[in-house]
Structure formats: C-alpha cells, structure tokens
Scaffold this motif. Structure first.
Motif, PDB file in Angstrom:
ATOM      1  N   THR A 178       0.829  -1.203   0.000  1.00 16.49           N
ATOM      2  CA  THR A 178       0.000   0.000   0.000  1.00 16.49           C
ATOM      3  C   THR A 178       0.860   1.248   0.000  1.00 16.49           C
ATOM      4  O   THR A 178       1.783   1.376   0.819  1.00 16.49           O
ATOM      5  CB  THR A 178      -0.927   0.024   1.232  1.00 16.49           C
ATOM      6  OG1 THR A 178      -1.767  -1.136   1.209  1.00 16.49           O
ATOM      7  CG2 THR A 178      -1.798   1.275   1.235  1.00 16.49           C
ATOM      8  N   LEU A 179       0.576   2.152  -0.917  1.00 14.86           N
ATOM      9  CA  LEU A 179       1.208   3.467  -0.954  1.00 14.86           C
ATOM     10  C   LEU A 179       0.223   4.492  -0.399  1.00 14.86           C
ATOM     11  O   LEU A 179      -0.987   4.308  -0.498  1.00 14.86           O
ATOM     12  CB  LEU A 179       1.601   3.834  -2.384  1.00 14.86           C
ATOM     13  CG  LEU A 179       2.522   2.858  -3.113  1.00 14.86           C
ATOM     14  CD1 LEU A 179       2.711   3.301  -4.568  1.00 14.86           C
ATOM     15  CD2 LEU A 179       3.865   2.749  -2.408  1.00 14.86           C
ATOM     16  N   ARG A 180       0.759   5.582   0.150  1.00 16.84           N
ATOM     17  CA  ARG A 180      -0.115   6.612   0.721  1.00 16.84           C
ATOM     18  C   ARG A 180       0.322   7.995   0.246  1.00 16.84           C
ATOM     19  O   ARG A 180       1.518   8.275   0.157  1.00 16.84           O
ATOM     20  CB  ARG A 180      -0.110   6.559   2.247  1.00 16.84           C
ATOM     21  CG  ARG A 180      -1.058   7.562   2.916  1.00 16.84           C
ATOM     22  CD  ARG A 180      -1.083   7.414   4.417  1.00 16.84           C
ATOM     23  NE  ARG A 180      -1.626   6.128   4.836  1.00 16.84           N
ATOM     24  CZ  ARG A 180      -2.930   5.874   4.963  1.00 16.84           C
ATOM     25  NH1 ARG A 180      -3.826   6.845   4.703  1.00 16.84           N
ATOM     26  NH2 ARG A 180      -3.351   4.691   5.361  1.00 16.84           N
ATOM     27  N   SER A 181      -0.657   8.830  -0.036  1.00 13.71           N
ATOM     28  CA  SER A 181      -0.355  10.202  -0.457  1.00 13.71           C
ATOM     29  C   SER A 181      -0.272  11.131   0.739  1.00 13.71           C
ATOM     30  O   SER A 181      -0.839  10.868   1.807  1.00 13.71           O
ATOM     31  CB  SER A 181      -1.428  10.717  -1.419  1.00 13.71           C
ATOM     32  OG  SER A 181      -2.658  10.908  -0.734  1.00 13.71           O
ATOM     33  N   THR A 182       0.451  12.233   0.532  1.00 12.80           N
ATOM     34  CA  THR A 182       0.495  13.305   1.523  1.00 12.80           C
ATOM     35  C   THR A 182      -0.299  14.519   1.050  1.00 12.80           C
ATOM     36  O   THR A 182      -0.779  15.312   1.857  1.00 12.80           O
ATOM     37  CB  THR A 182       1.939  13.740   1.803  1.00 12.80           C
ATOM     38  OG1 THR A 182       2.554  14.146   0.567  1.00 12.80           O
ATOM     39  CG2 THR A 182       2.739  12.604   2.412  1.00 12.80           C
ATOM     40  N   LYS A 183      -0.415  14.651  -0.285  1.00 10.08           N
ATOM     41  CA  LYS A 183      -1.186  15.777  -0.811  1.00 10.08           C
ATOM     42  C   LYS A 183      -1.680  15.485  -2.221  1.00 10.08           C
ATOM     43  O   LYS A 183      -1.169  14.597  -2.912  1.00 10.08           O
ATOM     44  CB  LYS A 183      -0.351  17.061  -0.808  1.00 10.08           C
ATOM     45  CG  LYS A 183       0.748  17.137  -1.849  1.00 10.08           C
ATOM     46  CD  LYS A 183       1.432  18.513  -1.804  1.00 10.08           C
ATOM     47  CE  LYS A 183       2.533  18.627  -2.857  1.00 10.08           C
ATOM     48  NZ  LYS A 183       3.186  19.958  -2.836  1.00 10.08           N
ATOM     49  N   LEU A 184      -2.689  16.237  -2.606  1.00  4.20           N
ATOM     50  CA  LEU A 184      -3.181  16.250  -3.973  1.00  4.20           C
ATOM     51  C   LEU A 184      -2.466  17.399  -4.654  1.00  4.20           C
ATOM     52  O   LEU A 184      -2.768  18.568  -4.417  1.00  4.20           O
ATOM     53  CB  LEU A 184      -4.698  16.446  -3.979  1.00  4.20           C
ATOM     54  CG  LEU A 184      -5.407  16.476  -5.331  1.00  4.20           C
ATOM     55  CD1 LEU A 184      -5.171  15.197  -6.110  1.00  4.20           C
ATOM     56  CD2 LEU A 184      -6.908  16.706  -5.133  1.00  4.20           C
ATOM     57  N   SER A 185      -1.483  17.081  -5.474  1.00  2.62           N
ATOM     58  CA  SER A 185      -0.659  18.122  -6.090  1.00  2.62           C
ATOM     59  C   SER A 185      -1.451  18.952  -7.084  1.00  2.62           C
ATOM     60  O   SER A 185      -1.306  20.178  -7.146  1.00  2.62           O
ATOM     61  CB  SER A 185       0.549  17.500  -6.802  1.00  2.62           C
ATOM     62  OG  SER A 185       1.403  16.873  -5.885  1.00  2.62           O
ATOM     63  N   TYR A 186      -2.296  18.255  -7.869  1.00  3.75           N
ATOM     64  CA  TYR A 186      -3.077  18.973  -8.883  1.00  3.75           C
ATOM     65  C   TYR A 186      -4.262  18.109  -9.295  1.00  3.75           C
ATOM     66  O   TYR A 186      -4.139  16.883  -9.421  1.00  3.75           O
ATOM     67  CB  TYR A 186      -2.233  19.267 -10.128  1.00  3.75           C
ATOM     68  CG  TYR A 186      -2.973  20.099 -11.150  1.00  3.75           C
ATOM     69  CD1 TYR A 186      -3.001  21.490 -11.044  1.00  3.75           C
ATOM     70  CD2 TYR A 186      -3.678  19.502 -12.183  1.00  3.75           C
ATOM     71  CE1 TYR A 186      -3.712  22.254 -11.954  1.00  3.75           C
ATOM     72  CE2 TYR A 186      -4.383  20.261 -13.098  1.00  3.75           C
ATOM     73  CZ  TYR A 186      -4.406  21.638 -12.980  1.00  3.75           C
ATOM     74  OH  TYR A 186      -5.112  22.392 -13.874  1.00  3.75           O
ATOM     75  N   ALA A 187      -5.406  18.752  -9.497  1.00  2.60           N
ATOM     76  CA  ALA A 187      -6.580  18.044 -10.022  1.00  2.60           C
ATOM     77  C   ALA A 187      -7.506  19.037 -10.707  1.00  2.60           C
ATOM     78  O   ALA A 187      -7.680  20.170 -10.237  1.00  2.60           O
ATOM     79  CB  ALA A 187      -7.324  17.325  -8.906  1.00  2.60           C
ATOM     80  N   THR A 188      -8.091  18.597 -11.804  1.00  5.00           N
ATOM     81  CA  THR A 188      -9.085  19.434 -12.495  1.00  5.00           C
ATOM     82  C   THR A 188      -9.901  18.562 -13.438  1.00  5.00           C
ATOM     83  O   THR A 188      -9.485  17.462 -13.820  1.00  5.00           O
ATOM     84  CB  THR A 188      -8.420  20.572 -13.286  1.00  5.00           C
ATOM     85  OG1 THR A 188      -9.418  21.516 -13.695  1.00  5.00           O
ATOM     86  CG2 THR A 188      -7.712  20.043 -14.531  1.00  5.00           C
ATOM     87  N   MET A 189     -11.070  19.063 -13.797  1.00  8.01           N
ATOM     88  CA  MET A 189     -11.866  18.501 -14.883  1.00  8.01           C
ATOM     89  C   MET A 189     -12.160  19.579 -15.917  1.00  8.01           C
ATOM     90  O   MET A 189     -13.062  19.443 -16.743  1.00  8.01           O
ATOM     91  CB  MET A 189     -13.164  17.885 -14.342  1.00  8.01           C
ATOM     92  CG  MET A 189     -12.932  16.617 -13.525  1.00  8.01           C
ATOM     93  SD  MET A 189     -14.453  15.907 -12.851  1.00  8.01           S
ATOM     94  CE  MET A 189     -15.266  15.342 -14.365  1.00  8.01           C
TER      95      MET A 189
END
Length: 266
Positions: free
Chosen positions: A95-106
């Motif tokens: 399992t990998l885990r994130s620390t932040k959402l660097s970028y997201a868009t639609m």
C-alpha cells in the motif's frame, strides 16, 4: 464513465471478450507501477525532470478525486489516500499513501496527481518496482497503445484512432482528447488508467466512453469540431493527453502553473 465503478459488474464480465487485442497489436505492458484506488485505477509516474529522491506521483482522473465543477482546479491540497501497488502479474505488492493532492481538475482535461509519502528510490527498494515514465511527446495517430486498469487488473489493447478537438460530457469540456479504436471498450473502474505506448511510456490517462449513443450527456460524451459540428460515436472510448502536463512540473516534482509552456488551468 463519470459514474466510475457503479453498476459495472455485468459490463466487466462482457469486457473480457471486448478487451481482446487486434491481430496487429503488440502486447508490451504489464502491471508494473499500476495502482488500484477504491473507485478507479491509476499509476505511479515519473516526469522527465524527476530524480530518484523526489516524492513519487500517482496519476489518475480528476473525477476519481470527486465530481469536480466544470471550472474547478485544486492545487497542493493536503490529502491522505491509499493506493494498492501491483506487481508485473497483477499481484498486490503493498500500500502506498499520499500526503497531498498536487493537482486536479476537470477543466480542459480530466487529470489528477497525488504526491506520495515515498520517493521513487524508496518504492524501488521496498517493492522492487519502477515508475512509468511520463512522455513529453504528443502521441501520433495510429500509435499502438494499452489501457492498463489496476482496479480490474485488466489490459485493453488498441490504437490512437485520432483526436477530438473538444469532448463534451455533461457540464465538462475537454480539449484535444485521444480517441481509441474500438477494441479499447473500457468500463467503469478503468477511469484513471494510464495509456501506455509501445515504448512503455505514459501518453495519456483513460477517462470516458460513450456508453449508449447519447449526445453530450453524462457517460455519453460527444465530439465537437472547430466549426461546431457535433459527432456521437457510440461505444468509443477516450483519454486525456499528458505530454503537455510535463511542462508544468519542476524541481522536486512540484507543480508550477506559471512555467513557460504550461497550459494547465489555474
């Protein structure tokens, strides 16, 4: 496809046949660096400027984060999310885990990048697996590609049929989308899968398919030409290109939307 994995079990069973490769396709991609989310697919990717000691990035769709507003953009938002890392045969490595959402868009595209707590070197050392390289080159029409889903542990093989000037689905509009040839008849849960070319590089991220012939509605995207002509292609899937996103990533795998050549929405 925006519905992600809701109500797709029957379609998944049918997809076993539909995912069969055309005779001239080359089977090249395995499940190395592929991840499964709770609702989508994704991959551990490495931009051209990244180093071994940079925090690794996971690529998926913006709609795998949430159903974002048509003009919504998220940058550097704290986010703790888990990803199941797969091995070459589709086996679960950990399992990998994130620390932040660097970028997201639609807006204009449907893409999201999570920054992990692990570096590329740490993932290599712990799991013996490398990241997939993000290509900085636009794919050409006719390029052989594979859509590799971590959620379903399934690979679709087809080619780039062409490009949609605009792709409209519900309230969202995406630009210069990759159109698949018919064998990539993707289903819910394959959202966020990397599009891998014959060189093993990521050239796009899978995001939708016209499911039932509807015109520009949710789960039924339509193409709009430069002159405004609308075309509906029932049963045809699409991806968003990623080569241009590499221009927005700088030292330390950080997103900088003011870099020269970066066209991501701000």
């Amino acid at each position: 496809m925006i519905k992600r994995v809701v109500g797709v079990v029957a379609a998944a069973l049918a997809g076993v046949v539909l995912a069969t490769a055309p005779a001239d396709a080359r089977e090249t991609a395995d499940f190395t660096a592929i991840v499964a989310l709770n609702n989508c697919s994704g991959s551990v990717v490495r931009p051209p400027t990244a180093t071994d000691n940079d925090p690794a990035l996971v690529l998926t769709n913006g709609h795998c984060v949430k159903l974002m507003g048509a003009n919504e953009v998220i940058v550097n938002q704290a986010a703790s999310r888990t990803f199941t890392l797969l091995g070459p045969s589709g086996n679960n490595l950990g399992t990998l885990r994130s620390t932040k959402l660097s970028y997201a868009t639609m807006k204009n595209t449907d893409a999201a990048f999570y920054q992990l707590s692990s570096t590329y070197a740490q993932i290599q050392q712990q799991y013996g697996t490398r990241a997939l390289d993000l290509s900085a080159t636009r794919p050409a029409q006719g390029t052989g590609i594979q859509v590799v889903s971590g959620y379903w542990k399934r690979t679709y093989t087809c080619a780039v049929d062409g490009f949609a000037y605009q792709l409209k689905e519900g309230s969202w509009t995406w630009k210069d989308s990759i159109r698949y040839t018919r064998p990539c008849n993707v289903i819910g849960g394959t959202s966020g899968s990397p599009i891998i070319d014959g060189a093993g590089k990521v050239v796009g991220v899978n995001n939708t398919i016209n499911e039932s012939g509807g015109r520009c509605t949710t789960n039924n995207p339509c193409e709009v030409s430069q002159t405004g002509q609308v075309t509906v292609r029932s049963g045809i899937g699409y991806a968003q290109q990623t080569y241009d996103i590499t221009r927005c990533i700088t030292t330390g795998n950080q997103f900088n939307l003011t870099l020269p050549g970066c066209t991501l929405p701000r």
